[in-house]
Enzyme design. Sequence first.
Site, PDB file in Angstrom:
ATOM      1  N   ASP A 183       0.832  -1.210   0.000  1.00  0.00           N
ATOM      2  CA  ASP A 183       0.000   0.000   0.000  1.00  0.00           C
ATOM      3  C   ASP A 183       0.868   1.263   0.000  1.00  0.00           C
ATOM      4  O   ASP A 183       2.000   1.248   0.495  1.00  0.00           O
ATOM      5  CB  ASP A 183      -0.923  -0.026   1.234  1.00  0.00           C
ATOM      6  CG  ASP A 183      -2.077   0.957   1.097  1.00  0.00           C
ATOM      7  OD1 ASP A 183      -2.433   1.307  -0.046  1.00  0.00           O
ATOM      8  OD2 ASP A 183      -2.624   1.367   2.138  1.00  0.00           O
ATOM      9  N   GLY A 184       0.293   2.342  -0.525  1.00  0.00           N
ATOM     10  CA  GLY A 184       0.958   3.648  -0.457  1.00  0.00           C
ATOM     11  C   GLY A 184       1.474   4.167  -1.789  1.00  0.00           C
ATOM     12  O   GLY A 184       2.110   5.222  -1.842  1.00  0.00           O
ATOM     13  N   ARG A 211      -0.094   7.725  -2.676  1.00  0.00           N
ATOM     14  CA  ARG A 211       0.422   8.820  -1.832  1.00  0.00           C
ATOM     15  C   ARG A 211       1.891   9.106  -2.142  1.00  0.00           C
ATOM     16  O   ARG A 211       2.334  10.248  -2.113  1.00  0.00           O
ATOM     17  CB  ARG A 211       0.224   8.477  -0.345  1.00  0.00           C
ATOM     18  CG  ARG A 211      -1.195   8.754   0.136  1.00  0.00           C
ATOM     19  CD  ARG A 211      -1.474   8.090   1.448  1.00  0.00           C
ATOM     20  NE  ARG A 211      -1.600   6.649   1.291  1.00  0.00           N
ATOM     21  CZ  ARG A 211      -1.440   5.779   2.281  1.00  0.00           C
ATOM     22  NH1 ARG A 211      -1.113   6.199   3.476  1.00  0.00           N
ATOM     23  NH2 ARG A 211      -1.595   4.487   2.054  1.00  0.00           N
ATOM     24  N   ARG A 261      -1.091   9.509  -9.629  1.00  0.00           N
ATOM     25  CA  ARG A 261      -1.053   8.315  -8.797  1.00  0.00           C
ATOM     26  C   ARG A 261      -0.451   7.103  -9.517  1.00  0.00           C
ATOM     27  O   ARG A 261       0.255   6.292  -8.910  1.00  0.00           O
ATOM     28  CB  ARG A 261      -2.476   7.942  -8.348  1.00  0.00           C
ATOM     29  CG  ARG A 261      -3.125   8.918  -7.402  1.00  0.00           C
ATOM     30  CD  ARG A 261      -4.566   8.469  -7.100  1.00  0.00           C
ATOM     31  NE  ARG A 261      -4.617   7.077  -6.702  1.00  0.00           N
ATOM     32  CZ  ARG A 261      -4.393   6.636  -5.466  1.00  0.00           C
ATOM     33  NH1 ARG A 261      -4.136   7.497  -4.503  1.00  0.00           N
ATOM     34  NH2 ARG A 261      -4.450   5.355  -5.199  1.00  0.00           N
ATOM     35  N   HIS A 315       2.176   3.400  -8.956  1.00  0.00           N
ATOM     36  CA  HIS A 315       1.997   1.986  -9.293  1.00  0.00           C
ATOM     37  C   HIS A 315       3.169   1.497 -10.146  1.00  0.00           C
ATOM     38  O   HIS A 315       3.659   0.391  -9.973  1.00  0.00           O
ATOM     39  CB  HIS A 315       0.676   1.776 -10.040  1.00  0.00           C
ATOM     40  CG  HIS A 315      -0.531   2.174  -9.237  1.00  0.00           C
ATOM     41  ND1 HIS A 315      -0.664   1.856  -7.904  1.00  0.00           N
ATOM     42  CD2 HIS A 315      -1.655   2.870  -9.575  1.00  0.00           C
ATOM     43  CE1 HIS A 315      -1.823   2.336  -7.456  1.00  0.00           C
ATOM     44  NE2 HIS A 315      -2.433   2.954  -8.449  1.00  0.00           N
ATOM     45  N   LEU A 351      11.210 -19.997  -4.803  1.00  0.00           N
ATOM     46  CA  LEU A 351      10.222 -19.122  -4.169  1.00  0.00           C
ATOM     47  C   LEU A 351       8.881 -19.310  -4.857  1.00  0.00           C
ATOM     48  O   LEU A 351       8.807 -19.355  -6.088  1.00  0.00           O
ATOM     49  CB  LEU A 351      10.650 -17.644  -4.302  1.00  0.00           C
ATOM     50  CG  LEU A 351       9.674 -16.618  -3.718  1.00  0.00           C
ATOM     51  CD1 LEU A 351       9.678 -16.664  -2.191  1.00  0.00           C
ATOM     52  CD2 LEU A 351      10.033 -15.199  -4.187  1.00  0.00           C
TER      53      LEU A 351
HETATM   54  C1  IPE Z   1      -1.712   0.228  -3.320  1.00  0.00           C
HETATM   55  O1  IPE Z   1      -1.499   1.594  -3.333  1.00  0.00           O
HETATM   56  C2  IPE Z   1      -1.973  -0.331  -4.693  1.00  0.00           C
HETATM   57  C3  IPE Z   1      -3.375  -0.683  -4.923  1.00  0.00           C
HETATM   58  C4  IPE Z   1      -4.319  -0.661  -4.044  1.00  0.00           C
HETATM   59  C5  IPE Z   1      -3.721  -1.098  -6.264  1.00  0.00           C
HETATM   60  P1  IPE Z   1      -2.684   2.633  -3.307  1.00  0.00           P
HETATM   61  O2  IPE Z   1      -3.089   2.931  -4.722  1.00  0.00           O
HETATM   62  O3  IPE Z   1      -3.787   2.179  -2.426  1.00  0.00           O
HETATM   63  O4  IPE Z   1      -1.964   3.891  -2.698  1.00  0.00           O
HETATM   64  P2  IPE Z   1      -2.548   4.883  -1.593  1.00  0.00           P
HETATM   65  O5  IPE Z   1      -2.963   4.050  -0.430  1.00  0.00           O
HETATM   66  O6  IPE Z   1      -3.700   5.596  -2.215  1.00  0.00           O
HETATM   67  O7  IPE Z   1      -1.397   5.780  -1.296  1.00  0.00           O
HETATM   68  C1  IPE Z   2      -5.419  -2.683  -0.066  1.00  0.00           C
HETATM   69  O1  IPE Z   2      -5.135  -1.335  -0.230  1.00  0.00           O
HETATM   70  C2  IPE Z   2      -5.296  -3.384  -1.370  1.00  0.00           C
HETATM   71  C3  IPE Z   2      -3.964  -3.424  -1.938  1.00  0.00           C
HETATM   72  C4  IPE Z   2      -2.863  -2.975  -1.418  1.00  0.00           C
HETATM   73  C5  IPE Z   2      -3.882  -4.056  -3.222  1.00  0.00           C
HETATM   74  P1  IPE Z   2      -6.292  -0.237  -0.339  1.00  0.00           P
HETATM   75  O2  IPE Z   2      -5.606   1.064  -0.466  1.00  0.00           O
HETATM   76  O3  IPE Z   2      -7.250  -0.604  -1.410  1.00  0.00           O
HETATM   77  O4  IPE Z   2      -7.025  -0.403   1.066  1.00  0.00           O
HETATM   78  P2  IPE Z   2      -7.913   0.606   1.891  1.00  0.00           P
HETATM   79  O5  IPE Z   2      -8.988   1.105   0.969  1.00  0.00           O
HETATM   80  O6  IPE Z   2      -7.030   1.707   2.344  1.00  0.00           O
HETATM   81  O7  IPE Z   2      -8.430  -0.207   3.037  1.00  0.00           O
HETATM   82 MG    MG Z   3      -4.176   2.409  -0.432  1.00  0.00          MG
END
Ligand code: IPE
Ligand code: IPE
Ligand code: MG
Length: 245
Positions: free
Chosen positions: A21-22, A25, A34, A38, A132
Amino acid sequence: MIQSSLQNVDSRRLHVGIIMDGNGRWAQARGWPRVEGHRAGAGAVRRVVEAAPGMGIGVLTLYAFSSDNWRRPSREVETLMRLFRVYLRTETERCIANGVRIDMIGRRDRLSLRLCSAIEAAEAATIGGKTLHMRIAVDYSSREAILRAAARLNGAGEVTREAFSRELGDPNGRAVDVPDVDLLIRTGGEQRLSDFLLWESAYAELIFTKRMWPDFDASDLAGAVDEFYRRERRFGGLTESAKAL
Ligand code: IPE
Ligand code: IPE
Ligand code: MG
C-alpha cells in the site's frame, strides 16, 4: 524467546504476505499522477522477490489489487491491469532463471482475456520453480475466497481446518499446499487488513510500516523478518519458561 519462535518454523521456510500500500500517496507527494506510484511499485516487487529466498522465505503472497479496488476511476484501474500484464511479460524469464514460481490468486472472470492469457502463460512457464512461490493477489477478496471454498466443500461431510486450508490454497484447481501466513506486512501506514488472507493469517505476526510501497526494499524486508524472529509465537499455548512457573 528467539529459540521458541524458531521452533515453530524450523522445518520449513516462511510464508510472508505483503499488503503493498501507499503507491498513490508516494506519487502525490512528488506532485505526480497516482499511476506513477503503481509503476514505481513494480520495482519494489522485483527487489522483494529477489531478496526473499535469501531470507528464508518460501512463499510470498503479494496483494496487488483487491476486489474493492474496482471502485477506483477506470483510468487508474486500466493502468494497473496493463502494468500487471507488462510485469508478467517482462519478469517471467527472470523468474524461470531464479526458480520463482508465479501463481495468481483471485477471481479471473472479470479480468481481460489478454491478462488471463498472460497469467496462464506465466504460471505454466514457471511451474517448476522451487526457490520461491510467489502468489500475486489480483481481484482478490478473502471473504469471497472463503465463501467460494465453503461452497465447493458443501456436502463434503465433516470439513477439517486442514481440508479447508487446502481448498483455500487451491482456488484455481491446481494442487498447491500453502502453509498459513507467518508474517504479514502492510506498507503505507494504515493498520488494517482490507480483506486480505483473513483465514490464513489467524496466527500471523503483523507488521505495519509507514514506508510507502515504492520505497520498500530488501533492507526493509530484512528488518521485518528480524522483527518476526524477535517475536514470541505461542499459538494459544505457553512458553517453556512460563510452564515452569
Ligand atoms: C496500493 O497503493 C496499490 C493498490 C491498491 C492497487 P494505493 O493505490 O492504495 O496507494 P494509496 O494508499 O492511495 O497511497
Ligand atoms: C489494499 O489497499 C489493497 C492493496 C494494497 C492491493 P487499499 O488502499 O485498497 O485499502 P484501503 O482502501 O485503504 O483499506
Ligand atoms: Mg491504499
